[in-house]
Motif scaffolding. Sequence first.
Motif, mmCIF file in Angstrom:
data_model
loop_
_atom_site.group_PDB
_atom_site.id
_atom_site.type_symbol
_atom_site.label_atom_id
_atom_site.label_comp_id
_atom_site.label_asym_id
_atom_site.label_seq_id
_atom_site.Cartn_x
_atom_site.Cartn_y
_atom_site.Cartn_z
ATOM 1 N N UNK A 86 0.895 -1.424 -0.222
ATOM 2 C CA UNK A 86 0.187 -0.289 0.297
ATOM 3 C C UNK A 86 1.099 1.372 0.226
ATOM 4 N N UNK A 87 0.933 2.000 -0.775
ATOM 5 C CA UNK A 87 1.828 3.246 -1.411
ATOM 6 C C UNK A 87 0.697 4.548 -0.233
ATOM 7 N N UNK A 88 1.493 5.607 0.612
ATOM 8 C CA UNK A 88 1.022 6.826 1.505
ATOM 9 C C UNK A 88 1.582 8.013 1.056
ATOM 10 N N UNK A 89 0.468 8.787 0.951
ATOM 11 C CA UNK A 89 0.678 9.883 0.489
ATOM 12 C C UNK A 89 0.196 11.387 0.525
ATOM 13 N N UNK A 90 1.373 12.131 1.182
ATOM 14 C CA UNK A 90 1.174 13.502 1.076
ATOM 15 C C UNK A 90 0.818 14.708 0.825
ATOM 16 N N UNK A 91 0.084 15.549 0.698
ATOM 17 C CA UNK A 91 0.513 16.639 -0.718
ATOM 18 C C UNK A 91 0.022 17.849 -0.042
ATOM 19 N N UNK A 98 -2.449 21.303 4.201
ATOM 20 C CA UNK A 98 -1.553 19.654 4.115
ATOM 21 C C UNK A 98 -2.887 17.914 4.013
ATOM 22 N N UNK A 99 -3.028 17.466 2.479
ATOM 23 C CA UNK A 99 -3.658 15.768 3.073
ATOM 24 C C UNK A 99 -2.527 14.675 2.752
ATOM 25 N N UNK A 100 -3.928 14.046 3.428
ATOM 26 C CA UNK A 100 -2.923 13.170 3.397
ATOM 27 C C UNK A 100 -3.713 11.832 2.712
ATOM 28 N N UNK A 101 -3.275 10.561 2.130
ATOM 29 C CA UNK A 101 -4.344 9.827 1.780
ATOM 30 C C UNK A 101 -3.215 8.349 1.322
ATOM 31 N N UNK A 102 -4.048 7.407 1.011
ATOM 32 C CA UNK A 102 -3.561 6.422 0.325
ATOM 33 C C UNK A 102 -4.156 4.607 -0.039
ATOM 34 N N UNK A 103 -3.465 4.473 -0.522
ATOM 35 C CA UNK A 103 -3.909 3.546 -1.469
ATOM 36 C C UNK A 103 -3.705 2.538 -2.325
ATOM 37 N N UNK A 104 -2.924 2.144 -3.710
ATOM 38 C CA UNK A 104 -2.103 1.118 -4.561
ATOM 39 C C UNK A 104 -1.963 1.884 -5.869
ATOM 40 N N UNK A 105 -0.710 1.320 -6.311
ATOM 41 C CA UNK A 105 -0.173 1.773 -7.606
ATOM 42 C C UNK A 105 -0.739 1.001 -8.869
ATOM 43 N N UNK A 137 11.177 -9.360 -4.807
ATOM 44 C CA UNK A 137 11.293 -8.747 -3.200
ATOM 45 C C UNK A 137 10.170 -8.977 -2.649
ATOM 46 N N UNK A 138 8.978 -9.763 -3.204
ATOM 47 C CA UNK A 138 7.576 -9.884 -2.126
ATOM 48 C C UNK A 138 8.128 -10.881 -1.268
ATOM 49 N N UNK A 139 7.610 -9.600 0.069
ATOM 50 C CA UNK A 139 7.214 -9.881 1.152
ATOM 51 C C UNK A 139 5.790 -9.864 1.759
ATOM 52 N N UNK A 140 5.246 -9.589 1.587
ATOM 53 C CA UNK A 140 3.734 -9.478 1.290
ATOM 54 C C UNK A 140 2.712 -9.548 0.299
ATOM 55 N N UNK A 141 1.582 -10.165 0.912
ATOM 56 C CA UNK A 141 0.996 -9.928 -0.873
ATOM 57 C C UNK A 141 -0.021 -8.923 -0.154
ATOM 58 N N UNK A 142 -1.037 -7.509 -0.220
ATOM 59 C CA UNK A 142 -2.144 -7.512 -0.052
ATOM 60 C C UNK A 142 -3.441 -7.883 -0.881
ATOM 61 N N UNK A 143 -4.551 -8.324 -0.259
ATOM 62 C CA UNK A 143 -5.895 -9.039 -1.593
ATOM 63 C C UNK A 143 -6.532 -8.101 -0.941
ATOM 64 N N UNK A 144 -7.391 -7.650 -1.823
ATOM 65 C CA UNK A 144 -8.321 -6.910 -2.597
ATOM 66 C C UNK A 144 -9.728 -8.029 -3.048
ATOM 67 N N UNK A 153 -10.394 -6.681 2.680
ATOM 68 C CA UNK A 153 -9.103 -7.296 2.754
ATOM 69 C C UNK A 153 -8.161 -7.838 3.112
ATOM 70 N N UNK A 154 -7.485 -8.495 3.091
ATOM 71 C CA UNK A 154 -6.478 -9.846 3.791
ATOM 72 C C UNK A 154 -4.469 -10.017 3.328
#
Length: 224
Positions: A86-91, A98-105, A137-144, A153-154
């Motif tokens: 998951x990616x986190x963004x501060x804009x 300022x705005x904080x958001x998160x999502x997937x790239x 370099x896969x250490x985990x996977x996020x399943x939606x 979401x797991x």
Amino acid sequence: MEYLKGLCSFLGSLDFKTIVDTLSSLAALIAIISVLIAWYKSARKALSIKQIVIHQTPEKFTYIIKIKNIKPYAVTIKDINCYKQKSFMVKKENNQKPKYSYGYQLNDMAFQSREEFTIQAGGLTEILISTNTKLNNIEQLIIDMDTSHGEQLIICKNIILAPMSATLVIGIVFNELYSSKFEAICNYYKLKVKYIFGRVFKKSLQEFKTGLLTVCSVSLRYTF
């Protein structure tokens, strides 16, 4: 005998109101615990991902998802989106707070599937999904997952990477059949406790070795 005499003497010293109040409190406590257990069971996610095996070839990745339905009814998966992280963004824009958001790239997406899968009540099954997208370099996977019982979401960290030409060998160290459910459950939890303590010990030993190597490296650096 002395214990029973003491217990009888203690109970005889209590009046009827005290006994009734104690029993009422115990009944209320049992009722509260029962409600909490029922709430916990209903609040749990319907699906649980036990393991993901990734077979790799130069052309594609094949994901084998071992998934468990813990509910007493069938659950249908309508679509799956899988991401590496998951990616986190501060804009902040001019003259704006300022705005904080998160999502997937998109470049973090491992795969997506629009095929429907139905997992029967209490069922454990494997879902195979192939893709040309390769991630390193896969250490985990996020399943939606969008399911018949809502979005789930797991995060799965139990991931095995294996080349397609390799053979994955699973050694069975214990396999017993019981006629008694109680005996089977007791042995199950005994093995589970051993497994958990074994993993904790192995991780602690690895961290100790890493720390020892770091200390030795620093000592040698200052020595020379």
